[in-house]
Structures are given as structure tokens and as C-alpha cells.
Design an enzyme around this catalytic site. Structure first.
Site, PDB file in Angstrom:
ATOM      1  CG  ASP A  87      -0.184  -0.329   2.325  1.00  0.00           C
ATOM      2  OD1 ASP A  87       0.883  -0.141   2.556  1.00  0.00           O
ATOM      3  OD2 ASP A  87      -0.907  -1.057   3.215  1.00  0.00           O
ATOM      4  CG  ASP A  91       1.357   4.370   4.406  1.00  0.00           C
ATOM      5  OD1 ASP A  91       0.095   3.964   4.025  1.00  0.00           O
ATOM      6  OD2 ASP A  91       1.973   3.496   5.114  1.00  0.00           O
ATOM      7  CG  ASP A 100      10.157   1.327  12.383  1.00  0.00           C
ATOM      8  OD1 ASP A 100      10.288   2.023  11.289  1.00  0.00           O
ATOM      9  OD2 ASP A 100       9.331   0.346  12.441  1.00  0.00           O
TER      10      ASP A 100
HETATM   11  P1  ATP Z   1       4.490  -2.884   5.345  1.00  0.00           P
HETATM   12  O1  ATP Z   1       3.162  -2.256   5.254  1.00  0.00           O
HETATM   13  O2  ATP Z   1       5.073  -3.342   4.230  1.00  0.00           O
HETATM   14  O3  ATP Z   1       4.295  -4.037   6.579  1.00  0.00           O
HETATM   15  P2  ATP Z   1       5.305  -0.344   6.490  1.00  0.00           P
HETATM   16  O4  ATP Z   1       6.487  -0.069   6.738  1.00  0.00           O
HETATM   17  O5  ATP Z   1       4.578   0.282   5.750  1.00  0.00           O
HETATM   18  O6  ATP Z   1       5.589  -1.958   6.060  1.00  0.00           O
HETATM   19  P3  ATP Z   1       3.677   0.010   8.501  1.00  0.00           P
HETATM   20  O7  ATP Z   1       3.234  -0.710   9.781  1.00  0.00           O
HETATM   21  O8  ATP Z   1       2.548   0.293   7.576  1.00  0.00           O
HETATM   22  O9  ATP Z   1       4.942  -0.451   7.953  1.00  0.00           O
HETATM   23  O10 ATP Z   1       4.219   1.511   8.938  1.00  0.00           O
HETATM   24  C1  ATP Z   1       4.071   2.629   8.062  1.00  0.00           C
HETATM   25  C2  ATP Z   1       5.348   3.310   8.541  1.00  0.00           C
HETATM   26  O11 ATP Z   1       5.274   4.131   9.875  1.00  0.00           O
HETATM   27  C3  ATP Z   1       6.772   2.608   8.888  1.00  0.00           C
HETATM   28  O12 ATP Z   1       7.411   2.686   7.667  1.00  0.00           O
HETATM   29  C4  ATP Z   1       7.585   3.421   9.708  1.00  0.00           C
HETATM   30  O13 ATP Z   1       8.285   4.710   9.297  1.00  0.00           O
HETATM   31  C5  ATP Z   1       6.435   4.007  10.718  1.00  0.00           C
HETATM   32  N1  ATP Z   1       6.290   3.138  11.754  1.00  0.00           N
HETATM   33  C6  ATP Z   1       5.206   2.054  11.915  1.00  0.00           C
HETATM   34  N2  ATP Z   1       5.423   1.486  13.186  1.00  0.00           N
HETATM   35  C7  ATP Z   1       6.385   2.157  13.692  1.00  0.00           C
HETATM   36  C8  ATP Z   1       6.816   1.964  15.149  1.00  0.00           C
HETATM   37  N3  ATP Z   1       6.465   1.017  15.978  1.00  0.00           N
HETATM   38  N4  ATP Z   1       7.658   2.791  15.652  1.00  0.00           N
HETATM   39  C9  ATP Z   1       8.294   4.047  14.565  1.00  0.00           C
HETATM   40  N5  ATP Z   1       7.941   4.194  13.461  1.00  0.00           N
HETATM   41  C10 ATP Z   1       6.774   3.140  12.863  1.00  0.00           C
HETATM   42 MG    MG Z   2       2.665   0.009   5.246  1.00  0.00          MG
END
Ligand code: ATP
Ligand code: MG
Length: 430
Positions: free
Chosen positions: A54, A56, A130
Site C-alpha cells: 500500500d 502512505d 523506526d
Molecule cells: P508494511 O506495510 O509493508 O508492512 P511499513 O513499513 O509500511 O511496512 P507500517 O506498519 O505500515 O509498515 O508503518 C508505516 C510506517 O510507519 C513505517 O514505515 C515506519 O516509518 C512507521 N512506523 C510504523 N510502526 C512504527 C513503530 N512502531 N515505531 C516507529 N515508526 C513506525
Molecule cells: Mg505500510
């Protein structure tokens, strides 16, 4: 203090890799005078040559301002509301730049809160994320990456590095360690040694994380197509036991189930967390049953299943329907092993037969006889495989050829009414 980010124009992202709807959101925010960038997993995945799950968007518009700009949008989340902008079935998540947990609240010398401003600048937003590889922004208009944290270099070196001090960042949120394992498995990256030094500590701290959040993370860890690598990593340390305290991480059926889950996802076949719950908690169920007199065990699968699930529930909030699924798979195991001629047809028609048979097959493939009444799992699994392929007439011949159940008498007892933790009726077999 302003920090100058690196702007990188030389990268592998092509305009056609981007998402039309996400671009629309960015353009509309820009037109209204706001800054807006693609961020997080989508930028990371594109830079790794993968197609993002997705897209963001991060912006300096407040959630209310975002909501005001898009008709089909709503705000979700309380402490940090973010806007979901809907395009048919696709949702673009739009979050407002914000500060990290450590600096989000300003206090005076005596510790009194003088300001609670959660919103921040683009650089605040980058540093509160993170991993460095998750903190890259894509400027759609300039077609450039914005990098405050050395994320581009870490993508090139294929490493997962937390932004800031690992001990602090993991203490703030131990789920970050699970995320590290997940991203490492997904991307084939290595996890910084400094992160792994804190694995024991994080495993302890996970206890304090709400069960619903852990269930979300459980889904992402094991139902995204790379569960095998995740489990291999988790079972070596304390993490498997911290998520599933009663599991036997050495049980080879678990790894095999992860592998089969990955294969099913790759083949676009349906998967359910209920099946993994059944596999992961099997040893605990067996342990409970084995404390009972042998002749009572078949009748007690239901009650013991409830106990097994109730203990797990204190750690991960598994939605009720998946607990029921696991219990039904368990209840069918003795039936599949027993092969009572009178029940074969009904077992074949049971809605959990397919999953229960898959589980039996995995137990047989791993030669894992814990909980089995005999060590003929191979033969049983082959028999159930064959009978499914036969016409009713041929099935009868196969059933008639079974050894007679002899003098076995099924003892029936009235069930006591159960309390509110009851997980529903027994599967309809008899
Ligand atoms: P995917 O959706 O492919 O699993 P993602 O990196 O997009 O991976 P998400 O959980 O959708 O993961 O989170 C979006 C973004 O928000 C992350 O890329 C990160 O920058 C931030 N993020 C998410 N969770 C945390 C956390 N626990 N601490 C700090 N930043 C976070
Ligand atoms: Mg994501």
C-alpha cells in the site's frame, strides 16, 4: 535546529511504479499549499525492487485539514489521528508529520508539562520513525528521495538499522524488534547486531503490549508470505516463547506449517491464522490431555482446548473465530486417527475436515508422533488422502476393509453446561 537532508535524484523508481491514487492525494495537498510526500513501506519496497502493498502519504496538513480536502476521507486513531482517503477499495493513509515519543511532550525543570505538541516538521517525522529504511520520503513532483537518516545507504547495504540509540528505541516500543525480524525476512536484509543484543529484554517487554496489537503483528509476521524465515529466527531465541509461552519451538510441524503457509500465499490460496494457532499450540493441548487417564482423553479434547486457548489469550488477543477453528481442527485429530467406520462419511463432510487433514499430513510428514495414539501417521495420512479421491462406492470398499473396531465401546456422558468462556458447540460429528 534545521537538519539538511540528502536529496537523491538517481534511483530506480520510475513514474509508472507509483500509485495513481497516492499521486492524486499528494497533488491535491500540494495544490492546497501543503507539503506532502510518499513515505515508509512503499518507498522502501520500490527501492528494493518490490511492489508495495500500500502507499502512505506524510504531510504538514493537520488531520482535520486533510479531512476537509477529501470527500471520501475519515479520521482514525485517537492519540495520533490519521486520515484514510478512500478510492474504491484502495485506502491511502495520510499522516501528519509528528515528533517522536521522547520529545513529543516538553517539560520544565520541575518536570511540569509546558507544551504537548505532537505535530512536527518533516525532519521530526523522519527521526521518529523506526528503521532508517522506513524513513525515506519520495517527492513526487521532483521525483527525488529525501533522506535524513542514511536510509539509502542501508538499503544498498541491505541492513536494518534503528534510527537513534537501539536500546532507547526498543525500550520505547519492543514491537520494533518483531518488525525488524519481519522486514529482515521479507527483504532478506540483515539486522544490526546492536539490535539483536536486546532481544531478551524486548521479549520480556512484549508482555506489556496490548494483545490486540500483538495479534495484528502476528498476522503480519506469519501471513505475509515469509513466515518460514520469521519462525526460524524467532524459535532460536526467546521471542517464540514470549508470543506463545506454552509452545514447543522445536516442534518441526510448526516450521513445516509456516512453509506450507508461505507456499499457499505464493499460489494465491486461502490461509487462516486459525490453522497456525492449532499447530503452534498442539503440544500444549497434548500435554494437558496426557495428564488425564487415557480413557478420558478423547472426551476431554474440547475442555483442554479451551484451557490451551485461554492461556494463549492472555498474550495475543486471538479473535474468537480463530480459536474455534483451532479447536475444531484438534477435535478431529483423534477422529482421523481412530478411523471409526461409522463416522468416516461424516468426518469427510465436516467443514474442518480439509484443515484437519492438512494438519494430520504435516504431522505425518514430520514424523511427529507427540499426541498420536500410534506411530502409523504416514499410513493414516495416505489413507485419508486416498479416500477423498474415491467415488462413494469405492469409499465403502475402503471403509469395509478397515480392521473392525472390536469391542470398543463409546462412552457417552452428559456434558455439563459451560461458562461464558465457552467457545461454542462441539463439531457435529456424532
Ligand atoms: P508494511 O506495510 O509493508 O508492512 P511499513 O513499513 O509500511 O511496512 P507500517 O506498519 O505500515 O509498515 O508503518 C508505516 C510506517 O510507519 C513505517 O514505515 C515506519 O516509518 C512507521 N512506523 C510504523 N510502526 C512504527 C513503530 N512502531 N515505531 C516507529 N515508526 C513506525
Ligand atoms: Mg505500510
Amino acid at each position: 535546529m534545521s537538519i539538511e537532508p540528502a536529496r537523491i535524484a538517481d534511483h530506480i523508481i520510475e513514474p509508472e511504479h507509483l500509485d495513481r491514487n497516492a499521486n492524486t492525494v499528494v497533488a491535491q495537498l500540494n495544490d492546497a499549499g501543503f507539503d506532502a510526500y510518499l513515505v515508509g513501506g512503499c518507498v522502501r519496497d520500490l527501492l528494493c525492487g518490490k511492489s508495495p502493498k500500500d502507499f502512505d502519504v506524510a504531510t504538514n496538513a493537520t488531520p482535520e485539514e486533510v479531512k476537509g480536502l477529501f470527500n471520501r476521507s475519515r479520521l482514525v486513531g485517537r492519540r495520533f489521528p490519521i486520515a484514510h482517503v478512500r478510492f474504491g477499495r484502495e485506502i491511502i493513509e495520510v499522516s501528519t508529520f509528528r515528533k517522536g515519543e521522547a520529545d513529543e511532550v516538553e517539560t520544565d525543570r520541575r518536570g511540569m508539562i509546558v507544551q504537548d505538541r505532537a505535530f512536527g516538521t518533516l525532519s521530526d517525522d523522519a527521526f521518529r520513525r523506526d528503521f532508517s529504511i522506513n524513513a525515506l520520503y519520495f517527492d513526487v513532483a521532483q521525483h527525488e528521495i529525501i533522506d535524513y537518516v542514511g536510509g539509502i545507504e542501508d538499503i544498498r547495504d541491505q541492513r536494518l538499522r534503528l534510527i537513534g540509540d537501539p536500546a532507547t528505541r526498543l525500550a520505547e516500543d519492543p514491537v520494533r524488534l518483531l518488525r525488524a525480524i519481519r522486514f529482515a525476512a521479507k527483504l532478506g536484509f540483515s539486522i544490526d547486531a546492536e539490535i539483536m543484543e536486546h532481544v531478551e529484554d524486548c521479549a520480556d517487554r512484549l508482555e506489556a503490549i496490548p494483545g490486540a496489537r500483538l495479534f495484528d503483528e502476528f498476522m503480519k509476521l506469519f501471513l505475509s508470505g515469509y513466515a518460514t524465515r520469521v519462525w526460524e529466527q524467532m524459535r532460536e531465541g526467546p521471542l517464540a516463547r514470549s508470543l506463545f509461552p506454552t509452545c514447543n519451538p522445536e516442534n518441526p510441524v510448526i516450521l513445516e506449517a509456516m512453509n506450507s503457509t508461505d507456499n499457499r500465499i505464493a499460489a494465491d490460496m486461502p490461509v487462516t491464522p486459525g490453522f497456525l494457532i492449532a499447530v503452534i499450540l498442539w503440544d500444549d493441548l497434548v500435554r494437558r490431555l496426557e495428564q488425564l487417564p487415557a480413557e478420558e482423553r478423547d472426551q476431554k479434547v474440547y475442555d483442554s482446548a479451551l484451557d490451551t486457548l485461554a492461556v494463549q489469550q492472555q498474550h495475543i488477543a486471538v479473535p474468537r473465530r480463530f480459536g474455534i477453528f483451532a479447536r475444531e481442527v484438534w477435535q478431529l485429530q483423534p477422529r482421523l486417527e481412530e478411523r471409526h467406520p461409522r463416522f468416516i462419511k461424516r468426518i469427510l463432510g465436516n467443514k474442518r475436515f480439509r484443515a484437519a487433514f492438512d494438519f494430520l499430513q504435516l504431522r505425518a510428514a514430520c514424523d511427529y508422533t507427540v499426541g498420536a495414539r500410534a506411530d502409523n501417521l504416514d499410513e493414516l495420512s495416505a489413507w485419508w488422502e486416498e479416500i477423498q479421491t474415491l467415488e462413494p462406492g469405492e469409499q465403502k470398499a475402503l471403509i469395509d476393509a478397515l480392521p473392525s473396531p472390536g469391542q470398543r465401546r463409546r462412552r457417552r456422558r452428559k456434558r455439563k453446561p459451560r461458562n461464558a468462556t465457552d467457545l461454542g458447540p462441539r463439531p457435529d460429528l456424532t
